[in-house]
Write a protein that holds these residues in place. Sequence first.
Motif, PDB file in Angstrom:
ATOM      1  N   LYS A 177       0.833  -1.210   0.000  1.00 17.30           N
ATOM      2  CA  LYS A 177       0.000   0.000   0.000  1.00 17.30           C
ATOM      3  C   LYS A 177       0.861   1.249   0.000  1.00 17.30           C
ATOM      4  N   LEU A 178       1.857   1.213   0.890  1.00 18.22           N
ATOM      5  CA  LEU A 178       2.703   2.388   1.085  1.00 18.22           C
ATOM      6  C   LEU A 178       3.429   2.762  -0.202  1.00 18.22           C
ATOM      7  N   VAL A 179       3.881   1.741  -0.925  1.00 17.68           N
ATOM      8  CA  VAL A 179       4.631   1.998  -2.154  1.00 17.68           C
ATOM      9  C   VAL A 179       3.680   2.384  -3.285  1.00 17.68           C
ATOM     10  N   LEU A 180       2.569   1.668  -3.400  1.00 18.69           N
ATOM     11  CA  LEU A 180       1.718   1.832  -4.575  1.00 18.69           C
ATOM     12  C   LEU A 180       0.689   2.955  -4.467  1.00 18.69           C
ATOM     13  N   ALA A 181       0.086   3.122  -3.278  1.00 27.78           N
ATOM     14  CA  ALA A 181      -1.021   4.067  -3.174  1.00 27.78           C
ATOM     15  C   ALA A 181      -0.662   5.510  -3.564  1.00 27.78           C
ATOM     16  N   PRO A 182       0.476   6.037  -3.126  1.00 28.40           N
ATOM     17  CA  PRO A 182       0.777   7.432  -3.474  1.00 28.40           C
ATOM     18  C   PRO A 182       0.919   7.642  -4.979  1.00 28.40           C
ATOM     19  N   MET A 183       1.301   6.592  -5.698  1.00 28.38           N
ATOM     20  CA  MET A 183       1.452   6.720  -7.154  1.00 28.38           C
ATOM     21  C   MET A 183       0.118   7.020  -7.821  1.00 28.38           C
ATOM     22  N   THR A 184      -0.947   6.576  -7.182  1.00 30.24           N
ATOM     23  CA  THR A 184      -2.266   6.786  -7.761  1.00 30.24           C
ATOM     24  C   THR A 184      -2.831   8.147  -7.364  1.00 30.24           C
ATOM     25  N   GLY A 185      -2.143   8.818  -6.433  1.00 27.98           N
ATOM     26  CA  GLY A 185      -2.622  10.114  -5.978  1.00 27.98           C
ATOM     27  C   GLY A 185      -3.745  10.034  -4.957  1.00 27.98           C
ATOM     28  N   ILE A 186      -4.077   8.822  -4.486  1.00 23.75           N
ATOM     29  CA  ILE A 186      -5.185   8.738  -3.533  1.00 23.75           C
ATOM     30  C   ILE A 186      -4.741   8.744  -2.078  1.00 23.75           C
ATOM     31  N   ALA A 187      -3.439   8.697  -1.817  1.00 22.60           N
ATOM     32  CA  ALA A 187      -3.020   8.674  -0.417  1.00 22.60           C
ATOM     33  C   ALA A 187      -1.659   9.317  -0.243  1.00 22.60           C
ATOM     34  N   ASP A 188      -1.458   9.869   0.948  1.00 23.99           N
ATOM     35  CA  ASP A 188      -0.199  10.488   1.298  1.00 23.99           C
ATOM     36  C   ASP A 188       0.579   9.521   2.187  1.00 23.99           C
ATOM     37  N   ARG A 189       1.852   9.338   1.900  1.00 23.38           N
ATOM     38  CA  ARG A 189       2.630   8.341   2.654  1.00 23.38           C
ATOM     39  C   ARG A 189       2.694   8.651   4.136  1.00 23.38           C
ATOM     40  N   MET A 190       2.899   9.918   4.458  1.00 22.61           N
ATOM     41  CA  MET A 190       3.003  10.296   5.867  1.00 22.61           C
ATOM     42  C   MET A 190       1.725   9.921   6.612  1.00 22.61           C
ATOM     43  N   VAL A 191       0.581  10.169   5.974  1.00 23.02           N
ATOM     44  CA  VAL A 191      -0.700   9.845   6.606  1.00 23.02           C
ATOM     45  C   VAL A 191      -0.819   8.325   6.806  1.00 23.02           C
ATOM     46  N   LEU A 192      -0.450   7.567   5.775  1.00 21.73           N
ATOM     47  CA  LEU A 192      -0.519   6.101   5.872  1.00 21.73           C
ATOM     48  C   LEU A 192       0.358   5.581   7.000  1.00 21.73           C
ATOM     49  N   ILE A 193       1.577   6.098   7.076  1.00 24.02           N
ATOM     50  CA  ILE A 193       2.522   5.618   8.089  1.00 24.02           C
ATOM     51  C   ILE A 193       2.019   5.960   9.493  1.00 24.02           C
ATOM     52  N   ASN A 194       1.566   7.199   9.684  1.00 28.43           N
ATOM     53  CA  ASN A 194       1.105   7.604  11.012  1.00 28.43           C
ATOM     54  C   ASN A 194      -0.097   6.778  11.471  1.00 28.43           C
ATOM     55  N   ARG A 195      -1.004   6.523  10.534  1.00 30.10           N
ATOM     56  CA  ARG A 195      -2.184   5.737  10.889  1.00 30.10           C
ATOM     57  C   ARG A 195      -1.777   4.308  11.251  1.00 30.10           C
ATOM     58  N   GLN A 196      -0.844   3.766  10.473  1.00 26.71           N
ATOM     59  CA  GLN A 196      -0.398   2.392  10.711  1.00 26.71           C
ATOM     60  C   GLN A 196       0.318   2.275  12.060  1.00 26.71           C
ATOM     61  N   ARG A 197       1.088   3.291  12.422  1.00 24.83           N
ATOM     62  CA  ARG A 197       1.793   3.250  13.702  1.00 24.83           C
ATOM     63  C   ARG A 197       0.798   3.157  14.855  1.00 24.83           C
ATOM     64  N   ARG A 198      -0.233   3.996  14.785  1.00 20.36           N
ATOM     65  CA  ARG A 198      -1.230   3.969  15.853  1.00 20.36           C
ATOM     66  C   ARG A 198      -1.941   2.619  15.895  1.00 20.36           C
ATOM     67  N   HIS A 199      -2.167   2.067  14.711  1.00 20.99           N
ATOM     68  CA  HIS A 199      -2.819   0.749  14.653  1.00 20.99           C
ATOM     69  C   HIS A 199      -1.937  -0.324  15.321  1.00 20.99           C
ATOM     70  N   TYR A 200      -0.653  -0.339  14.977  1.00 21.93           N
ATOM     71  CA  TYR A 200       0.265  -1.310  15.592  1.00 21.93           C
ATOM     72  C   TYR A 200       0.286  -1.144  17.109  1.00 21.93           C
ATOM     73  N   LEU A 201       0.311   0.105  17.565  1.00 24.84           N
ATOM     74  CA  LEU A 201       0.367   0.337  19.016  1.00 24.84           C
ATOM     75  C   LEU A 201      -0.919  -0.128  19.694  1.00 24.84           C
ATOM     76  N   SER A 202      -2.033   0.008  19.009  1.00 30.57           N
ATOM     77  CA  SER A 202      -3.260  -0.472  19.641  1.00 30.57           C
ATOM     78  C   SER A 202      -3.288  -2.005  19.650  1.00 30.57           C
ATOM     79  N   LEU A 203      -2.688  -2.644  18.633  1.00 27.17           N
ATOM     80  CA  LEU A 203      -2.535  -4.105  18.683  1.00 27.17           C
ATOM     81  C   LEU A 203      -1.644  -4.502  19.859  1.00 27.17           C
ATOM     82  N   MET A 204      -0.586  -3.705  20.064  1.00 26.16           N
ATOM     83  CA  MET A 204       0.316  -3.996  21.172  1.00 26.16           C
ATOM     84  C   MET A 204      -0.400  -3.840  22.507  1.00 26.16           C
ATOM     85  N   LYS A 205      -1.286  -2.872  22.597  1.00 20.31           N
ATOM     86  CA  LYS A 205      -2.106  -2.706  23.798  1.00 20.31           C
ATOM     87  C   LYS A 205      -2.897  -3.996  24.056  1.00 20.31           C
TER      88      LYS A 205
END
Lengths: 168, 244
Positions: free
Chosen positions: A98-126
């Motif tokens: 997703k991270l590599v391909l989505a920004p190429m399509t113009g539908i997502a920003d990498r920084m936004v994807l990464i930040n959202r994923q980090r919070r998701h991982y941390l909630s899994l860790m919780k």
Amino acid sequence: MRLHLLALLAKEPAHGYELKQDLEQTFGSAYPSPNIGQIYVTLGRLEKDGLVRAVDVEQSNRPNKKVYYLTAKGRDVLHLWVDEPTEGPRVRDEFFMKLVLAPMTGIADRMVLINRQRRHYLSLMKDLNELLDRTSPDDKIAILLIEGAMLHLQADLDWLERCQEDLA
Amino acid sequence: MSDEAVLKAINLVKIYSGGAVPVPAVRGVDLQVDAGEFVAVMGPSGSGKSTLVHMLGGLDSRTSGEIWLDGKRADTLSESAWALLRRKKIGFVFQFFNLVANMTVADNVELPALLAGASPREARERREDLLGALNLGDRADASPAQLSGGEQQRVALARALANQPSVLLADEPTGNLDSRNTRDVLRLLGRVHKDGQTIVMVTHDARVAALADRVVSLLDGEIVDDGRIARPRRRTVGEVIDLR
């Protein structure tokens, strides 16, 4: 689950419900409790492939129960499974694609994807922290399973950080 | 501005100008931490995490911007006034533990409480409680040199909490611990947080970060993300992660 059931049957013949209990006792609360229907479906397939065979055992006041045992062919397949090296890390990570391909399509920003994923991982860790808290220290298999999942998550987070440094 | 803010940074900047070229380490950080909040600060090395937390605790001077502690402006204080304020309101724990070598474990932990004005009895009770929670009750009379690295780190945490600080600032507090020692630290942090302790913690350790309510991510001296971590949903490992 095929091979897990074969391994349990290599110990001793058993019927479906015993296998379910055996899995639960071995892996403890950490592992999702196997669905009994799924176990019977899997046993049916193993039987069709000639890896297990079933005998009917009569019970008083109840329908016969089927007790399954391992065939020679089943034992060979089990040996093969144990002897071969196990698949390594999950390199084809869905998020990375997703991270590599989505920004190429113009539908997502990498920084936004990464930040959202980090919070998701941390909630899994919780979730895992919480699970570890309510797992008895005597339940060694379950504890190791949880610790393994935690180490995987830590690696995913470290990788995410590397992605943020170089891609975002 | 919320009345509940324990700690607040406004447009905080740190530029190291010792070398040939000035190096910006923190570039305009705005951060507010409310009472009882547990904030994890994450980011790659060199992203300014440690510098930020050191500035918040007055251990490193700011280049510009404001720092407020319990509603009082702190960055304009003299060094000695800062030190006094820190004694009362801040607990600090680092990756490397700086315990006083010629004092016992018990005295190391009681000292900050005594300095902050606690009675000897209060200091002793607090120390017994903290060391007990970290499974170090029987090491109270030892000297730091007799302890393992993991034990020293836990003593350092107990010391940082001894004066019941308004805010606990921590920089990689589990950096040196094996997984069993980390578990004790996790348990204590979880407990003091539940009792209302405000915590700001720099960490790479996801297990520790996951105790926080909120994660702040830094990159190149700037905050690139600041948001809450969702609460647990009570699942099994198999549902959390597919271990193939």
